[in-house]
Design a protein around this motif. Structure first.
Motif, PDB file in Angstrom:
ATOM      1  N   SER A 170      36.275  32.312  46.805  1.00 15.98           N
ATOM      2  CA  SER A 170      35.532  33.076  46.102  1.00 15.98           C
ATOM      3  C   SER A 170      33.972  33.204  46.737  1.00 15.98           C
ATOM      4  O   SER A 170      33.611  34.387  47.065  1.00 15.98           O
ATOM      5  CB  SER A 170      35.026  32.596  44.752  1.00 15.98           C
ATOM      6  OG  SER A 170      34.575  31.351  44.748  1.00 15.98           O
ATOM      7  N   ASP A 174      32.735  36.906  48.837  1.00 11.47           N
ATOM      8  CA  ASP A 174      31.310  37.391  48.674  1.00 11.47           C
ATOM      9  C   ASP A 174      30.750  37.702  50.223  1.00 11.47           C
ATOM     10  O   ASP A 174      29.934  38.663  50.159  1.00 11.47           O
ATOM     11  CB  ASP A 174      30.374  36.567  47.869  1.00 11.47           C
ATOM     12  CG  ASP A 174      30.725  36.515  46.204  1.00 11.47           C
ATOM     13  OD1 ASP A 174      31.689  37.444  45.955  1.00 11.47           O
ATOM     14  OD2 ASP A 174      30.096  35.793  45.527  1.00 11.47           O
ATOM     15  N   LEU A 329      32.106  42.858  39.081  1.00  9.60           N
ATOM     16  CA  LEU A 329      32.323  42.304  40.351  1.00  9.60           C
ATOM     17  C   LEU A 329      31.109  42.942  41.234  1.00  9.60           C
ATOM     18  O   LEU A 329      30.762  42.497  42.218  1.00  9.60           O
ATOM     19  CB  LEU A 329      33.574  42.922  41.010  1.00  9.60           C
ATOM     20  CG  LEU A 329      33.869  42.312  42.214  1.00  9.60           C
ATOM     21  CD1 LEU A 329      34.144  40.921  42.212  1.00  9.60           C
ATOM     22  CD2 LEU A 329      35.166  43.066  43.018  1.00  9.60           C
ATOM     23  N   ARG A 348      31.676  37.314  43.055  1.00 10.31           N
ATOM     24  CA  ARG A 348      32.393  36.915  41.955  1.00 10.31           C
ATOM     25  C   ARG A 348      31.567  35.484  41.519  1.00 10.31           C
ATOM     26  O   ARG A 348      32.149  34.867  40.544  1.00 10.31           O
ATOM     27  CB  ARG A 348      33.869  35.980  42.461  1.00 10.31           C
ATOM     28  CG  ARG A 348      34.621  37.233  43.059  1.00 10.31           C
ATOM     29  CD  ARG A 348      35.432  37.029  44.234  1.00 10.31           C
ATOM     30  NE  ARG A 348      36.163  38.146  44.690  1.00 10.31           N
ATOM     31  CZ  ARG A 348      35.422  39.051  45.518  1.00 10.31           C
ATOM     32  NH1 ARG A 348      34.397  38.885  45.909  1.00 10.31           N
ATOM     33  NH2 ARG A 348      35.985  40.048  45.930  1.00 10.31           N
TER      34      ARG A 348
END
Length: 933
Positions: A170, A174, A329, A348
């Protein structure tokens, strides 16, 4: 496992231990086996934030790729090499282009990009044959290259596919830089398309288009300016079509409108309050407000046009926060720098990141998107935390602030440091002279000290003694390279970022009272009218008798009962300084004004206790005069001996258009400001006084300061002699010699002067005009950024001090705008905006007179420089851009002004509603401080 690395010869391969590790596992669900990664150039250039994460290891960097990365981006190359140098990261360089089995020739008519791609694929295939038991995955975002690799049997995927299938991905997702977008056919363009590169170059060549640097307005997000060589005045661009996705600092191409369509700069303040990507209605409303306020004021019309293309992006990493009120998001990132647009990112971890100050970088700005697209880089710390805010200020202003490396520290002298007999032989021993330093309170990096003593009855010997930093920092050493890169010491409110390690800055080079120190001395023989009869320079050994503050030195001068040598020395210095200053001002030197703020900090909590404008004494001016004189004397000496490569400092004469606001303000007040030369400007400012407005002259000088260009360092051989002139000081020649602890320019000047005096030998770079000029560019940039960082630190701590306080203060109108007044509050050195209408709309109370630059409400007319009283408090609705919210107290205007705080309390007491007395500056803190004492 052995990998082959080849040195210069393509035939003589030899095994070399690699940084790769069979124990590291790359865990990607796309491949259910351990594997090694091979990267193409664009993955490194675009995804360095991913590569710096420890999740990726066992990475092979091909020499072909490394060379291309170095050619295309030196900063990325340096970041990559720091990873390669870290053995725990398992990155390995394979010199494929020097290996007999992987070297290939470029084919006729083959593009260099295609050739490099073929070299990479050749190396991948060789690895697969060389180590058949191991698996290799080629990462590339080039779809065509990926397809060719798969055809050749090479495992390949894009970096985004790879990252999305990593375990615990995650945070890594990003950090992905995304430049490929799938656009719905119904998506409408927000901006016009840019012209192609060929169209831009042809347009510039034919003179139809112009290239320049884009600067965004900080007051109006729909307005910007482009500096174009063909025009004295900057070109105005407005609205979405005008700005067309330009970001502050970009090199852009602008198309000019017909002259009849040129306009004056807008006089309204517009802020981007948008909260959604799709919210185009709000920006259209703002554009309508801007268009409504557009005018063509005589004498203020500027070239006007629109951006049609971008030559080079100046995107960097930006500090800021996430905007509230958004779910999902996609989030909007609000940069700390108001000249940068909001940035759309994918994340996230929005819930956590909303509490943090972040770093984000821009990846692209498609024309269908209101905001540029970017990605998260890292979190800096909690919003509002002082350590975090200092880090933000340093990063935003590109201030190098990492710890000094072991290599740099190894250049420092070993303690205890002692002066040897050999040192005494090489220097002039001045330890018998009563020398003292005069500096601000708390100063530990003391650069300069002074002395003055009688020679017979009619003459005085005056000495300026400067820390000999160049003795400890030798050319080409690690500490010299680091100091040249940093260029200057940066002063924040509660923190100092040293140019050189503390052992030098606050100890061995600092001219502390009672300590023997090495110095570089500039000594004059003068008569009592401050005429210089003789000047000499030499390296010396001194022992300052006392380190004094400006206030202590002033008390010593004023106390007639003190007749010791230091007191007499200071009195004579002060007497000579007054003569020097008078003479300097008569020649046209400018006395400008800029409110310098001092923030008193609690020594334990480091919270601001009080904010005040710095108090100046005669001794401030005394020290300044002799530092100026030393700099001028040294400039003359080094230019005489080094006519091509002397490092000097020039202050260019501002273009006449820069003075427009000053001339206009003076005219409204009944003063004619003469700008034909510095001397006449200085005289005009001296004459502009009104007994009923004692602060008026200071405000005019503040305006004059803002008309000036930046003073800059340069190599003497790069300019004609008439361009050496320093406009502000009104001297033909100037340099910086007096602060080598905190300015690298002074170290170079010391080296030049040392060669002139025969105290040191020269070296090639010192005599290289081109290298000196390149060094000057870095010094000018770093000095400018250091100034901005210092101001940002003062602004943050001032806001911190005023948080939760409401108070009425005296102020003056600095500028009259269409929808606002710019108010100067002298007590705190603050400049704040008092809005007369909301969101750029016209006021129902005020009537704006464009010609006279006034706002009228009934019988009351507000002009520039009029005194006012305002209510001051901090508006914290926008955490990122907290600002002062002002209300008018006096003059009282029905329906707009508010009553004074003391009257409000009386009114509320009468009705039985007793309001708790509002805390005034330092009130609560004073009790706490008293208790500590």
């Amino acid at each position: 496992m052995t990998f082959f690395v080849v040195s210069q010869s393509v035939k003589n391969a030899h095994p070399m231990e690699s940084n790769l590790s069979p124990d590291h596992q790359n865990k990607c669900s796309l491949y259910n086996f351990n594997h090694y990664l091979i990267l193409d150039t664009n993955v490194i250039l675009d995804q360095m934030d991913i590569l710096e994460e420890s999740a990726l290891g066992n990475v092979i960097i091909l020499h072909t790729v490394l060379k291309e990365v170095k050619h295309r981006s030196l900063p990325i190359y340096k970041r990559l090499y720091s990873i390669i140098d870290n053995p725990s990261r398992y990155f390995f360089v394979f010199t494929n282009d020097h290996h007999k089995d992987t070297y290939i020739l470029q084919e006729d008519c083959e593009l260099i990009n295609d050739y490099n791609d073929r070299c990479i694929r050749k190396a991948c295939s060789w690895y697969m044959r060389h180590l058949p038991r191991e698996k290799f995955v080629f990462l590339t975002d080039d779809a065509n290259n990926r397809a060719l690799a798969l055809e050749e049997g090479i495992l390949s995927c894009s970096i985004s596919q790879y990252v999305e299938h990593l375990n615990n991905n995650s945070i890594l997702q990003d950090k992905l830089s995304r430049k490929e977008f799938f656009i719905d056919s119904n998506t409408k363009d927000v901006f016009p398309p840019h012209l192609t590169t060929v169209e831009l170059l042809n347009g510039i060549k034919e003179g139809k288009l112009h290239q320049g640097t884009f600067r965004a307005s900080r007051d109006n997000f729909l307005e910007g300016y482009i500096s174009v060589d063909a025009f004295d005045k900057a070109v105005i661009v407005q609205g979405r079509d005008g700005l067309n996705r330009a970001v502050d600092g970009d090199i852009v191409v602008v198309e000019l409108f017909k002259e009849e369509d040129w306009i004056s700069p807008s006089e309204i303040i517009l802020e981007d309050e948008g909260v959604a990507e799709e919210n185009i209605d709000e920006i259209e409303l703002k554009e309508w407000e801007l268009k409504k306020s557009t005018h063509k004021k005589k004498g203020e019309i500027k070239p006007t046009g629109r951006v049609v293309g971008i030559i080079r992006r100046k995107w960097r990493q930006y500090c800021g926060i996430l905007q509230g009120g958004m779910d999902g998001l996609y989030q909007l990132f609000v940069p700390s720098d108001k000249s940068i647009p909001k940035i759309r990112i994918e994340t996230r971890q929005a819930e956590f990141l909303r509490t943090q100050k972040l770093i984000v970088t821009i990846d692209s700005w498609p024309r269908y998107s209101r905001y540029p697209h970017g990605h998260f880089v890292r979190a800096l710390g909690k919003i509002g935390d002082q350590t975090t805010e200092n880090e933000v200020i340093l990063l935003e202003h590109d201030v190098p602030h990492s710890q000094f490396s072991e290599e740099v520290l190894s250049c420092l002298p070993k303690l205890p440091w002692i002066i040897t007999e050999e040192d005494v032989k090489r220097r002039v021993d001045l330890r018998h002279i009563d020398i003292c330093s005069v500096d601000p309170p708390g100063c530990t990096d003391i650069d300069d000290a002074l002395h003055c003593r009688l020679i017979g009855n009619d003459y005085l010997e005056v000495g300026v003694h400067i820390a000999d930093v160049s003795h400890f920092i030798r050319p080409g050493t690690a500490i010299d390279i680091e100091a040249a890169s940093r260029a200057t010491t940066v002063y924040l409110v509660n923190k100092r970022i040293d140019m050189v390690p503390e052992l030098l800055s606050s100890n061995l080079c600092s001219l502390r009272g009672g300590e023997e120190r090495f110095a570089f001395s500039c000594i004059w023989e003068m008569d009592k009218n401050a005429n210089i009869l003789n000047t000499r320079f030499h390296k010396s050994i001194i022992q300052s008798r006392k380190a004094m503050t400006y206030e202590e030195a002033q008390i010593t001068i004023d106390d007639k009962s003190k007749t010791d040598s230091i007191a007499e020395s200071l009195r004579n210095l002060n007497m000579l300084a007054k003569i020097l200053k008078k003479r300097r001002l008569e020649k046209g030197a400018l006395v400008l004004a800029s409110p310098e703020v001092k923030i008193m900090m609690d020594s334990e909590t480091m919270e601001p206790l009080d904010v005040e404008v710095k108090k100046l004494f005669e001794t401030n001016s005394m020290v300044e005069e002799f530092m100026l004189l030393a700099n001028i004397s040294v400039a003359e000496k080094i230019l005489e001996d080094f006519p091509e490569c002397a490092m000097l400092r020039r202050h260019p004469t501002p273009p006449t258009s820069n003075f427009d606001p000053l001339i206009k303000a003076g005219r409204h007040l009944g003063f004619e400001i003469q700008i034909d030369c510095g001397k006449n400007l200085a005289q005009s400012l001296d004459d502009a006084e009104k007994p009923n407005n004692p602060y008026l002259n200071t405000m005019l000088r503040i305006l004059a300061t803002r008309c000036m260009l930046q003073a800059v360092y340069f190599a003497s051989g790069a300019f004609q002699k008439d361009e050496y002139y320093h406009y502000g000081l009104a001297v033909p020649l100037y340099t910086h010699f007096t602060s080598p602890i905190r300015r690298y320019a002074d170290i170079i000047v010391h080296r030049l002067l040392a060669v002139s005096c025969g105290s040191d030998s020269t070296y090639p770079d010192l005599l290289d005009k081109e290298k000196t000029n390149n060094l000057c560019q870095n010094l000018n940039y770093r000095n400018r950024m250091a100034q901005y960082a210092g101001r940002a630190s003062v602004a943050f701590n001032t806001h911190l001090f005023f948080k939760g306080k409401i108070q009425d203060e005296d102020g003056y109108i600095l500028y009259v705008r269409k929808n606002a007044l710019q108010i100067l509050i002298p007590k705190y050195g603050l400049e704040c905006t008092l809005f007369l209408a909301q969101k750029g709309e016209s006021s129902n109370v005020f009537e704006y007179n464009e010609e006279d630059q006034t706002q009228k409400a009934g019988d009351i007319v507000l002009h520039s420089f009029d005194p006012v009283k305002v209510r001051l408090c901090i508006d914290s609705n926008n955490i990122q851009h907290e600002k002062f919210a002002l209300q008018l107290v006096a003059p009282y205007i029905d329906g707009f002004s508010v009553k004074p705080l003391n009257e409000m309390e009386v009114d509320e007491n009468k009705t039985g509603h007793i309001e708790k007395k509002r805390k005034m500056p330092g009130e609560g803190n004073k009790k706490k401080s008293k208790k500590k004492q």
